[in-house]
Design a protein around this motif. Structure first.
Motif, PDB file in Angstrom:
ATOM      1  N   VAL B  10      16.140 -20.722  47.375  1.00  0.00           N
ATOM      2  CA  VAL B  10      17.178 -21.694  47.700  1.00  0.00           C
ATOM      3  C   VAL B  10      16.867 -22.389  49.021  1.00  0.00           C
ATOM      4  CG1 VAL B  10      19.582 -21.900  48.395  1.00  0.00           C
ATOM      5  CG2 VAL B  10      18.968 -20.550  46.378  1.00  0.00           C
ATOM      6  N   LEU B  13      14.073 -24.782  48.489  1.00  0.00           N
ATOM      7  CA  LEU B  13      14.571 -25.954  47.780  1.00  0.00           C
ATOM      8  C   LEU B  13      15.295 -26.889  48.739  1.00  0.00           C
ATOM      9  CD1 LEU B  13      15.893 -24.491  44.413  1.00  0.00           C
ATOM     10  CD2 LEU B  13      14.023 -26.095  44.713  1.00  0.00           C
ATOM     11  N   GLY B  14      16.109 -26.285  49.614  1.00  0.00           N
ATOM     12  CA  GLY B  14      16.852 -27.098  50.558  1.00  0.00           C
ATOM     13  C   GLY B  14      15.931 -27.856  51.495  1.00  0.00           C
ATOM     14  N   ALA B  17      14.241 -30.561  49.652  1.00  0.00           N
ATOM     15  CA  ALA B  17      15.080 -31.456  48.873  1.00  0.00           C
ATOM     16  C   ALA B  17      15.322 -32.789  49.565  1.00  0.00           C
ATOM     17  CB  ALA B  17      16.406 -30.790  48.569  1.00  0.00           C
ATOM     18  N   SER B  18      15.244 -32.842  50.862  1.00  0.00           N
ATOM     19  CA  SER B  18      15.632 -34.054  51.571  1.00  0.00           C
ATOM     20  C   SER B  18      14.470 -35.016  51.628  1.00  0.00           C
ATOM     21  CB  SER B  18      16.096 -33.711  52.980  1.00  0.00           C
ATOM     22  OG  SER B  18      17.154 -32.786  52.924  1.00  0.00           O
ATOM     23  N   CYS B  19      14.336 -35.821  50.620  1.00  0.00           N
ATOM     24  CA  CYS B  19      13.291 -36.831  50.660  1.00  0.00           C
ATOM     25  C   CYS B  19      13.729 -37.980  49.787  1.00  0.00           C
ATOM     26  CB  CYS B  19      11.951 -36.248  50.209  1.00  0.00           C
ATOM     27  SG  CYS B  19      11.962 -35.540  48.557  1.00  0.00           S
ATOM     28  N   GLY B  20      13.174 -39.163  50.083  1.00  0.00           N
ATOM     29  CA  GLY B  20      13.530 -40.322  49.295  1.00  0.00           C
ATOM     30  C   GLY B  20      14.190 -41.373  50.153  1.00  0.00           C
ATOM     31  N   ASP B  21      14.731 -42.364  49.473  1.00  0.00           N
ATOM     32  CA  ASP B  21      15.346 -43.498  50.152  1.00  0.00           C
ATOM     33  C   ASP B  21      16.710 -43.132  50.703  1.00  0.00           C
ATOM     34  OD1 ASP B  21      14.199 -45.224  47.265  1.00  0.00           O
ATOM     35  OD2 ASP B  21      13.197 -45.143  49.228  1.00  0.00           O
ATOM     36  N   ALA B  22      17.123 -43.919  51.694  1.00  0.00           N
ATOM     37  CA  ALA B  22      18.507 -43.816  52.119  1.00  0.00           C
ATOM     38  C   ALA B  22      19.389 -44.401  51.019  1.00  0.00           C
ATOM     39  CB  ALA B  22      18.700 -44.576  53.421  1.00  0.00           C
ATOM     40  N   LEU B  23      20.569 -43.871  50.901  1.00  0.00           N
ATOM     41  CA  LEU B  23      21.452 -44.264  49.815  1.00  0.00           C
ATOM     42  C   LEU B  23      22.542 -45.190  50.338  1.00  0.00           C
ATOM     43  CD1 LEU B  23      21.650 -40.821  48.030  1.00  0.00           C
ATOM     44  CD2 LEU B  23      20.177 -42.762  47.509  1.00  0.00           C
ATOM     45  N   PRO B  24      23.171 -45.964  49.467  1.00  0.00           N
ATOM     46  CA  PRO B  24      24.132 -46.968  49.947  1.00  0.00           C
ATOM     47  C   PRO B  24      25.359 -46.348  50.567  1.00  0.00           C
ATOM     48  CG  PRO B  24      24.241 -46.791  47.562  1.00  0.00           C
ATOM     49  CD  PRO B  24      23.079 -45.969  47.996  1.00  0.00           C
TER      50      PRO B  24
END
Lengths: 530, 226
Positions: B10, B13-14, B17-24
């Motif tokens: 876990v 995973l945490g 897990a934090s990757c990718g684009d910023a969200l609206p």
């Protein structure tokens, strides 16, 4: 064994049993029965103290006095004695049997031992009582029928039977005298096998089944009387079945020299025994009788046992019937002088999951596997995102104290900011742990979730807003209610909160980290696979 | 061992897990199609102390009294003096703002105005609200494609597709503007547009105390009429 001899043997046994049905009406009458019951929890140096040997001895005493037509003054119980003390008691009781024989009476002598032993002899309170002395003492007892029951490791040395040769039935010769005379040695294991106690049974395995059988579980002829043949056959089969599943297998043995046309009857349950009643067990499932709901196991009747009753002291008992996917349990009152049937409708049914949470029951591993599917709703994590509603699937393992599972959730929804609209797809994979308690038919649990969720945004705008996707950790906690309406079915309702750390972009394309919380609700239907 | 393994999984995973684009976020508007900055001046004198910034879209070939459409734009303003503002456009001009050149290319022309939202409805209403300032030296032009002077008589040079700033040229075309960029009769006067880059030359906004009521019409003074 020669097949022809085996056929003859079976025929002899059958005739013997039939004969006993005809002639057993007064089999226990006109006979004075003496018993010496010896038990030692403490062996010699190097022996781990036993827990249940002396307790088994007391139970046998009670059984013989209640059902076996033994008189109180004729039963000697020796607990924790040395070899000399045991031999002295045997000598004393031999004198009393001689006096009875001289007076013209018929005498039966039963010797029982439970404790440590090896190939040389019995380990009694730091001393060794050689097998030869015991055997000699029994053989020379001035009795018409002599029975020795030895529940100890490698006790088969007394009968000089090596392990691996099953021997279940007696050979009864249909020749005079009319009543049985002779000597029988019964041991709980062969000469190269250990005998075992069971904490679950609270007893030596062999003695437990022997006592069970004497109180009715072995009465295959259903005549209310348990013969030596029936008792041994029952104890033999149940001992092998119990020990073959985990411990080293244990094969009881016998040796006998008997003449007579009648069965050796050990207990008579057909009499209106004072302070006892008959408990009738329904077919289907193993039936266990406990002292009380949290007390020790006293008796059991197996699912395939032909005899479906036990003669028990009157009073309350806790009954548990274990079937393939559920358990029936409840309190039963055995009434004096009457037959009390166990009615399944009057027992509480416990289905799969609650059964697992009660822990290991009668040796079965305490876990269950279930799969569920349903719908989850997660509130707005960010204003304008809208509520996520979508399918949820779960695979879980229920242990006695905690349940674990893996969930997958998907939602597709749309939302909008002040300036544009978007479609959002959400895919989450989480690990779940829950623990709680049973409230009637419901299970109330507190669950924790942790995993990852992928958010993907597709915008509708006349401007420029590229696709955005992100993997974010997600955490959750909440209450869970499980209800198993029947058999393996499972209905789960959950309410809690989802927490997700997000990186949010504003109009000026500034990115800010933010921790968002939203309520979540689940509703699932499931099935226990195992 | 099993319990530790699950916890470790876990945590991993945490961490992963934090990757990718910023969200609206709540006011996410997409990628800005056009951004410009400028200074904001407030002239001394009585006047409203609060205004909204908008682009007032005109068909500059015709001028007129009423714009095609006026739509608020989003700006951020610093607390410095003089204040600096940043404006961003996230969408093409409203559909009503477009007019078509002789070659069939669509374009739009916007003037930056400050207005007092007197009826407090957060939009410009020609009859209820009052323009209190702006900039008449620059226009924000938008073209669907390339536009040349041949296609558009008021244009000097060429406009490319998308947003761009254009200078408003006003030479010898009555009525004249005062030195504050406003006509004596509160007019915005267009003689010509020339593409320019406001980088380094900010599009300043002037809040004028002299502005009174509706700014008047947008007056077009074609080059060939001089």
């Amino acid at each position: 064994m020669n097949p022809r001899r085996a056929t003859w043997l079976w025929w002899m046994v059958f005739v013997g049993l039939m004969g006993s049905c005809l002639m057993a009406s007064d089999a226990l009458a006109g006979e004075r029965r003496f018993a010496v019951i010896v038990a030692n929890n403490e062996g010699t140096d190097g022996d781990i103290p036993l827990l249940h040997a002396e307790k088994d001895a007391r139970r046998l005493e009670e059984t013989l006095l209640t059902y076996g037509d033994f008189n109180d003054e004729d039963v000697v119980v020796l607990l924790g004695r040395t070899a000399d003390e045991i031999l002295r008691s045997l000598s004393d009781i031999r004198q009393r049997m001689s006096a009875e024989k001289e007076a013209g009476g018929r005498v039966m002598f039963l010797l029982y031992y439970s404790g440590h032993a090896d190939a040389q002899g019995l380990h009694v309170s730091g001393t060794l009582l050689p097998h030869e002395q015991i055997k000699s003492g029994v053989d020379r007892a001035p009795a018409d029928m002599r029975i020795a029951i030895i529940d100890a490791c490698r006790s088969g040395a007394m009968t000089r039977v090596k392990g691996g040769r099953p021997a279940k039935e007696f050979e009864v010769a249909l020749t005079s005298p009319s009543r049985e005379v002779g000597t029988v040695f019964i041991t709980s294991s062969s000469s190269n096998e250990d005998s075992h106690e069971s904490d679950r049974l609270g007893s030596s395995i062999f003695s437990h089944h022997l006592l069970n059988g004497l109180q009715g579980a072995a009465d295959v002829s259903a005549d209310g009387r348990v013969s030596l043949t029936e008792a041994y056959a029952y104890a033999y089969e149940r001992t092998v079945v119990d020990t073959i599943q985990g411990l080293a297998v244990q094969h009881p043995t016998y040796s006998q020299e008997i003449k007579g046309r009648q069965e050796v009857l050990l207990t008579d349950l057909s009499k209106n025994n004072q302070n006892t009643g008959r408990l009738v067990v329904p077919p289907g499932g193993n039936c266990f009788i406990f002292q009380n709901e949290s007390g020790r196991l006293l008796f059991e009747v197996g699912a395939v046992d032909n005899s479906r009753y036990l003669q028990l002291p009157s009073g309350p008992y806790w009954v548990r019937i274990r079937r393939s996917d559920h358990v029936l349990e409840g309190s039963i009152e055995v009434q004096e002088g009457r037959a009390t049937p166990i009615l399944p409708d009057q027992l509480r049914r416990i289905d799969y999951a609650e059964l697992v949470r009660k822990g290991s029951v009668e040796g079965r591993p305490a876990f269950a596997i279930h799969t569920s599917a349903g719908v989850r709703s997660v509130g707005e994590l960010v204003e304008g995102w809208g509520t996520s509603v979508g399918p949820l699937v779960e695979v879980g393992v229920d242990l006695s104290q905690v349940s674990f599972g893996v969930e997958a959730f998907f939602a597709s929804t749309n939302g909008q900011t002040a300036d544009l609209a978007f479609d959002r797809n959400e895919l989450g994979l989480t690990a779940v742990a829950a623990s709680g308690f049973d409230l009637g038919d419901l299970y109330v649990g507190l669950g924790l979730r942790a995993g990852v969720t992928r958010y993907a945004f597709d915008y509708s705008t006349t401007g420029l807003a590229p696709l955005a996707s992100s993997w974010r950790p997600s955490f959750g906690a909440g209450l869970r209610l499980d209800w198993s309406p029947f058999a393996r079915a499972l209905i789960t309702a959950g309410a809690g909160a989802v927490l997700v750390p997000l990186e949010l972009e504003d109009r000026q394309n500034n990115v800010e980290s933010s921790l968002r919380v939203a309520p979540s609700f689940d509703l699932m239907l499931g099935w226990y696979l195992w | 061992m099993v319990r530790l393994g699950i916890v470790t999984l876990v945590v991993l995973l945490g961490l992963c897990a934090s990757c990718g684009d910023a969200l609206p976020g709540q006011d996410y508007a997409g990628e800005a199609l056009y951004t410009w900055t400028g200074r904001m001046y407030v002239e001394p004198g009585p006047g409203v102390n609060r205004g909204r910034v908008a682009l007032s879209w005109w068909d500059v070939r015709q001028g007129g009294f009423v714009p095609l459409v006026t739509k608020d734009i989003n700006i951020t303003v610093t607390d410095d003096f003089p204040a600096v503002y940043t404006a961003q456009l996230f969408e093409p001009p409203p559909a009503e703002a477009f007019y078509t050149t002789e070659q069939g290319t669509r374009m739009a022309t916007g003037l930056i105005v400050l207005y007092a939202d007197l009826n407090e409805d957060q939009r410009y209403d020609p009859l209820d609200d009052r323009v209190i300032g702006g900039n008449s030296s620059f226009a924000i032009a938008y073209a669907d494609g390339t536009i040349t002077g041949d296609d558009f008589p008021l244009l000097i040079g060429q406009l490319d597709g998308g947003y761009q700033a254009a200078a408003v040229l006003d030479d010898d075309c009555p009525p004249r503007r005062n030195n504050q960029g406003m006509s004596e009769n509160d007019r915005f006067v267009f003689t010509a547009l020339e593409r320019t880059r406001p980088r380094g030359r900010s599009i300043d906004l002037i809040v004028s105390a002299d502005t009174n009521g509706f700014p008047g019409d947008v007056y077009t003074c074609p080059l060939n009429n001089r």
